[in-house]
Design a protein around this motif. Structure first.
Motif, PDB file in Angstrom:
ATOM      1  N   PHE A 163       0.853  -1.194   0.000  1.00 24.46           N
ATOM      2  CA  PHE A 163       0.000   0.000   0.000  1.00 24.46           C
ATOM      3  C   PHE A 163       0.886   1.240   0.000  1.00 24.46           C
ATOM      4  N   TRP A 164       0.622   2.136  -0.945  1.00 21.27           N
ATOM      5  CA  TRP A 164       1.425   3.355  -1.067  1.00 21.27           C
ATOM      6  C   TRP A 164       0.797   4.469  -0.249  1.00 21.27           C
ATOM      7  N   ASP A 165       1.555   4.956   0.724  1.00 24.66           N
ATOM      8  CA  ASP A 165       1.099   6.059   1.572  1.00 24.66           C
ATOM      9  C   ASP A 165       2.233   7.078   1.693  1.00 24.66           C
ATOM     10  N   PRO A 166       2.293   8.068   0.793  1.00 25.59           N
ATOM     11  CA  PRO A 166       3.389   9.051   0.835  1.00 25.59           C
ATOM     12  C   PRO A 166       3.492   9.776   2.168  1.00 25.59           C
ATOM     13  N   THR A 167       2.358  10.050   2.789  1.00 24.33           N
ATOM     14  CA  THR A 167       2.382  10.758   4.074  1.00 24.33           C
ATOM     15  C   THR A 167       3.150   9.971   5.129  1.00 24.33           C
ATOM     16  N   MET A 168       2.891   8.679   5.201  1.00 24.77           N
ATOM     17  CA  MET A 168       3.571   7.860   6.199  1.00 24.77           C
ATOM     18  C   MET A 168       5.056   7.730   5.894  1.00 24.77           C
ATOM     19  N   VAL A 169       5.432   7.687   4.608  1.00 22.13           N
ATOM     20  CA  VAL A 169       6.850   7.641   4.250  1.00 22.13           C
ATOM     21  C   VAL A 169       7.556   8.895   4.748  1.00 22.13           C
ATOM     22  N   VAL A 170       6.905  10.042   4.574  1.00 24.00           N
ATOM     23  CA  VAL A 170       7.477  11.303   5.057  1.00 24.00           C
ATOM     24  C   VAL A 170       7.589  11.294   6.577  1.00 24.00           C
ATOM     25  N   VAL A 171       6.541  10.804   7.259  1.00 24.83           N
ATOM     26  CA  VAL A 171       6.553  10.755   8.726  1.00 24.83           C
ATOM     27  C   VAL A 171       7.682   9.858   9.227  1.00 24.83           C
ATOM     28  N   LEU A 172       7.866   8.703   8.609  1.00 22.58           N
ATOM     29  CA  LEU A 172       8.939   7.794   9.013  1.00 22.58           C
ATOM     30  C   LEU A 172      10.311   8.432   8.812  1.00 22.58           C
ATOM     31  N   ASN A 173      10.491   9.146   7.698  1.00 24.10           N
ATOM     32  CA  ASN A 173      11.773   9.795   7.440  1.00 24.10           C
ATOM     33  C   ASN A 173      12.034  10.925   8.435  1.00 24.10           C
ATOM     34  N   VAL A 174      11.002  11.704   8.731  1.00 22.61           N
ATOM     35  CA  VAL A 174      11.162  12.801   9.692  1.00 22.61           C
ATOM     36  C   VAL A 174      11.485  12.255  11.080  1.00 22.61           C
ATOM     37  N   ALA A 175      10.777  11.180  11.490  1.00 24.58           N
ATOM     38  CA  ALA A 175      11.032  10.586  12.800  1.00 24.58           C
ATOM     39  C   ALA A 175      12.461  10.047  12.889  1.00 24.58           C
ATOM     40  N   THR A 176      12.892   9.392  11.823  1.00 22.54           N
ATOM     41  CA  THR A 176      14.267   8.866  11.800  1.00 22.54           C
ATOM     42  C   THR A 176      15.285   9.998  11.847  1.00 22.54           C
ATOM     43  N   PHE A 177      15.021  11.064  11.098  1.00 21.09           N
ATOM     44  CA  PHE A 177      15.952  12.190  11.038  1.00 21.09           C
ATOM     45  C   PHE A 177      16.075  12.869  12.399  1.00 21.09           C
ATOM     46  N   LEU A 178      14.951  13.108  13.063  1.00 23.60           N
ATOM     47  CA  LEU A 178      14.980  13.806  14.351  1.00 23.60           C
ATOM     48  C   LEU A 178      15.649  12.957  15.430  1.00 23.60           C
ATOM     49  N   THR A 179      15.328  11.671  15.478  1.00 23.14           N
ATOM     50  CA  THR A 179      15.955  10.823  16.480  1.00 23.14           C
ATOM     51  C   THR A 179      17.450  10.659  16.208  1.00 23.14           C
ATOM     52  N   SER A 180      17.819  10.623  14.936  1.00 14.08           N
ATOM     53  CA  SER A 180      19.244  10.515  14.603  1.00 14.08           C
ATOM     54  C   SER A 180      19.988  11.791  14.979  1.00 14.08           C
ATOM     55  N   LEU A 181      19.346  12.954  14.783  1.00 14.11           N
ATOM     56  CA  LEU A 181      19.967  14.214  15.201  1.00 14.11           C
ATOM     57  C   LEU A 181      20.228  14.218  16.709  1.00 14.11           C
ATOM     58  N   LEU A 182      19.246  13.737  17.461  1.00 14.37           N
ATOM     59  CA  LEU A 182      19.411  13.668  18.906  1.00 14.37           C
ATOM     60  C   LEU A 182      20.536  12.698  19.266  1.00 14.37           C
ATOM     61  N   ALA A 183      20.593  11.587  18.523  1.00 14.77           N
ATOM     62  CA  ALA A 183      21.635  10.603  18.779  1.00 14.77           C
ATOM     63  C   ALA A 183      23.016  11.146  18.454  1.00 14.77           C
ATOM     64  N   VAL A 184      23.099  11.995  17.440  1.00 15.72           N
ATOM     65  CA  VAL A 184      24.378  12.593  17.074  1.00 15.72           C
ATOM     66  C   VAL A 184      24.780  13.671  18.075  1.00 15.72           C
ATOM     67  N   LEU A 185      23.800  14.403  18.571  1.00 14.99           N
ATOM     68  CA  LEU A 185      24.079  15.556  19.445  1.00 14.99           C
ATOM     69  C   LEU A 185      24.544  15.120  20.834  1.00 14.99           C
ATOM     70  N   ILE A 186      23.982  14.055  21.355  1.00 15.02           N
ATOM     71  CA  ILE A 186      24.284  13.648  22.738  1.00 15.02           C
ATOM     72  C   ILE A 186      25.765  13.336  22.952  1.00 15.02           C
ATOM     73  N   PRO A 187      26.408  12.477  22.141  1.00 19.15           N
ATOM     74  CA  PRO A 187      27.817  12.162  22.426  1.00 19.15           C
ATOM     75  C   PRO A 187      28.789  13.319  22.186  1.00 19.15           C
ATOM     76  N   THR A 188      28.375  14.335  21.406  1.00 16.76           N
ATOM     77  CA  THR A 188      29.292  15.448  21.152  1.00 16.76           C
ATOM     78  C   THR A 188      29.554  16.264  22.418  1.00 16.76           C
ATOM     79  N   TYR A 189      28.686  16.161  23.443  1.00 21.04           N
ATOM     80  CA  TYR A 189      28.918  16.889  24.687  1.00 21.04           C
ATOM     81  C   TYR A 189      30.082  16.289  25.482  1.00 21.04           C
ATOM     82  N   LEU A 190      30.561  15.122  25.085  1.00 20.74           N
ATOM     83  CA  LEU A 190      31.752  14.553  25.702  1.00 20.74           C
ATOM     84  C   LEU A 190      32.994  15.397  25.408  1.00 20.74           C
ATOM     85  N   ILE A 191      32.927  16.159  24.301  1.00 23.24           N
ATOM     86  CA  ILE A 191      34.076  16.964  23.888  1.00 23.24           C
ATOM     87  C   ILE A 191      34.430  18.014  24.949  1.00 23.24           C
ATOM     88  N   SER A 192      33.423  18.559  25.622  1.00 23.71           N
ATOM     89  CA  SER A 192      33.680  19.613  26.616  1.00 23.71           C
ATOM     90  C   SER A 192      34.473  19.089  27.809  1.00 23.71           C
TER      91      SER A 192
END
Length: 382
Positions: free
Chosen positions: A342-371
């Motif tokens: 079943f083709w649902d463009p809206t859900m594809v966009v939602v899945l990509n946005v969710a992945t992008f936001l969680t990945s950004l958070l995952a990238v941001l957290i370990p960078t605070y080790l630099i301080s």
């Protein structure tokens, strides 16, 4: 490590897209098969009889009343009558469901797998019927054969019907019970005038509004009418579909968690590998935010690359399955002969946005080790 991170994100996105496409395809296929038999709502005469044969009601008047509701998309009259089919070798009890395409094309056409659909001549009632593949196999009938239908009433009646086509839904609730025929045959058997029907099936414009629409319709229909929702008639099937939805949500959350955990581990390893470099940059006057932004944008680049590859893989697999059907299914167990998409463009966009936001958070957290890294210790770090 960068390749592992990209592959992790790509596989996570691809699996989420494919999982949701298959789940929605499966759910829509099952629902369309159910709706082809019962639509969204069924309106019939209210009585205390639990038999499939109900008291008749005036069809034209009821259809006119139903179309006053803005949410109603289409209606179709029907009637049911129990019968016994007798051939030379077999006997089987069935339910003859009479339909009428005067108000629109029947959705049962989508389930036809062999032969032709019923014709509705103006001169007389059609003697053609549609059998399910299961019933046809049990009675050893094929398209073009004739069979005797015995109707238990007073006086008993017998009719000879011709097998015009064979349908298959994969749902035993229908395939083992129903024979599709002309509603005028049931009218003749019951001595009903042309204005009477057994009930009216109602298709709504939006199935998601079934509960509020049915409540509103029930309050405004005549007191002697009964309104049945398809979700109540086949509650076990819809409860099963809800359970599948819940399982897939849990599955998607686990996939996102694994993908983001891999990204966190990747950034941590990148920071450890570049500890000397971080110490040198701090000694030269670089701030924590400047160094943190380097790793952040590096992680962002890996995430975007993984998402691009994941979308190509997921959507590519869905397209191949949708157009060429390389993966079959056993209809006896899965109610369909191939994996549905079943083709649902809206859900594809939602899945990509969710992945992008969680990945950004995952990238941001370990960078605070630099301080916490000190230049002197970092330069000597091995």
């Amino acid at each position: 490590m960068t390749k592992i991170a990209i592959i992790s994100i790509a596989l996570g996105v691809a699996v989420m897209i494919v999982s949701f496409a298959i789940l929605e395809g499966f759910r829509n296929e099952i629902q369309s098969k159910i709706f082809s038999f019962g639509a969204h709502l069924q309106v019939s005469k209210y009585d205390t009889n639990n038999s499939l044969e109900v008291e008749p009601i005036g069809g034209p008047r009821l259809i006119k009343d139903l179309h006053r509701f803005k949410q109603v998309k289409s209606t179709q009259s029907f009637a049911r009558k129990t019968a016994i089919i007798k051939t030379k070798e077999e006997v089987l009890g069935v339910v003859l469901k009479g339909i009428d395409e005067k108000d629109g094309i029947s959705p049962m056409r989508e389930n036809l797998v062999q032969g032709k659909f019923l014709s509705f001549p103006d001169s007389a009632a059609s003697t053609d019927v549609l059998l399910s593949r299961k019933v046809a196999d049990k009675l050893r009938l094929k398209v073009g054969d004739a069979a005797l239908f015995y109707f238990i009433q007073n006086p008993p009646r017998v009719r000879k019907f011709n097998v015009k086509g064979i349908y298959q839904t994969g749902l035993d609730e229908f395939d083992e019970v129903y024979i599709i025929g002309d509603i005028r045959q049931i009218r003749e058997l019951n001595a009903w005038p042309d204005s009477l029907v057994g009930g009216v099936e109602v298709v709504l414009k939006d199935f998601n509004q079934l509960d509020p629409v049915s409540d509103h319709m029930y309050e405004n229909l005549r007191y002697d009418l009964k309104l049945d929702k398809i979700t109540d008639q086949y509650a076990q099937l819809f409860d099963w579909l809800k359970l599948l939805n819940r399982n897939v949500v849990i599955f998607l959350i686990l996939i996102i968690f694994v993908a983001t955990f891999n990204m966190v581990a990747t950034i941590f390893i990148m920071i450890l590998e570049r500890t000397n470099m971080i110490g040198v940059l701090k000694a030269l006057g670089a701030t924590d935010n400047q160094i943190r932004s380097m790793f952040f944008y590096r992680g962002l680049s890996l995430t975007l690359r993984g998402m691009v590859y994941g979308n190509l893989i997921g959507l590519g697999f869905c397209a191949i399955q949708y157009f060429f059907h390389p993966i079959p299914l056993d209809p006896e167990n899965y109610y369909m002969d191939r994996v549905p998409i079943f083709w649902d463009p809206t859900m594809v966009v939602v899945l990509n946005v969710a992945t992008f936001l969680t990945s950004l958070l995952a990238v941001l957290i370990p960078t605070y080790l630099i301080s916490r890294i000190r230049p002197v210790a970092a330069i000597k770090f091995d």
